[in-house]
Design an enzyme around this catalytic site. Sequence first.
Site, PDB file in Angstrom:
ATOM      1  N   HIS A  44       0.845  -1.191   0.000  1.00  0.00           N
ATOM      2  CA  HIS A  44       0.000   0.000   0.000  1.00  0.00           C
ATOM      3  C   HIS A  44       0.881   1.244   0.000  1.00  0.00           C
ATOM      4  CE1 HIS A  44      -3.627  -2.203   1.631  1.00  0.00           C
ATOM      5  NE2 HIS A  44      -2.681  -2.987   2.108  1.00  0.00           N
ATOM      6  N   GLU A 126       2.361  -0.983   4.433  1.00  0.00           N
ATOM      7  CA  GLU A 126       2.160   0.395   3.982  1.00  0.00           C
ATOM      8  C   GLU A 126       3.511   1.069   3.799  1.00  0.00           C
ATOM      9  OE1 GLU A 126      -0.658   2.096   3.376  1.00  0.00           O
ATOM     10  OE2 GLU A 126      -2.259   1.067   4.481  1.00  0.00           O
ATOM     11  N   HIS A 165      -2.308  -2.721  -3.540  1.00  0.00           N
ATOM     12  CA  HIS A 165      -3.696  -2.539  -3.109  1.00  0.00           C
ATOM     13  C   HIS A 165      -4.599  -2.363  -4.325  1.00  0.00           C
ATOM     14  CE1 HIS A 165      -6.440  -0.366   0.059  1.00  0.00           C
ATOM     15  NE2 HIS A 165      -6.896  -1.556  -0.268  1.00  0.00           N
ATOM     16  N   ASP A 175      -3.297   2.761  -4.893  1.00  0.00           N
ATOM     17  CA  ASP A 175      -1.960   2.632  -4.314  1.00  0.00           C
ATOM     18  C   ASP A 175      -1.377   1.224  -4.518  1.00  0.00           C
ATOM     19  OD1 ASP A 175      -4.123   2.036  -2.381  1.00  0.00           O
ATOM     20  OD2 ASP A 175      -2.543   1.671  -0.932  1.00  0.00           O
TER      21      ASP A 175
END
Length: 195
Positions: A44, A126, A165, A175
């Site tokens: 992400h 992330e 993602h 993303d």
Amino acid sequence: MSALPATALKVETTTGLLIGVRQVLSPHCDARPPGILPELIIVHGISLPPNEFGGPWIDRLFTGTLAWDAHPYFRQIEGLRASAHVVIRRDGQLTQYVPFGERAWHAGVSQYRTRSGCNDFSVGVELEGTDDIAYTDAQYAQLVELIAALIEAYPSLSAEHLVGHSDVAPGRKSDPGPYFEWPRLRARLTERLRA
């Protein structure tokens, strides 16, 4: 901000935690369904507020302590309960929020191949960044080390099951974005896994 050198990582499989990495455990997680192991890694991109890096906001969002009035954008996400297993900051610093054996709330409505509910069987990573800014060398280096450690700890994971993602939530999410260099990641990961 100086980049942190990438170092080999290790997962303590009994706890699902990375050894020697900053831990800020999130309440926004729960148990994976019985018998389900992590089989997919989802990359992400996150910046909070949008297009701003650094600060305490990701920690606060993922721990449910974000003051919704601290920035005008936060009103748009008020009440959001989200987390990821790990965040990699621009300088390469890793923070783990959810043990890998548990289900982080990162993918939302999602599907990988024919399976829906990707949170059940994935690890969410992330990268601090946006769709329209290149990610840093330090982030790629740490991401490679993290994926290698995950593959070593969990035989159910592999480099072949690594997506963005946007791949599991097309049309809803974009993303890590077009500036994420998938060939670069895959080449470095292949080299690392051969070592």
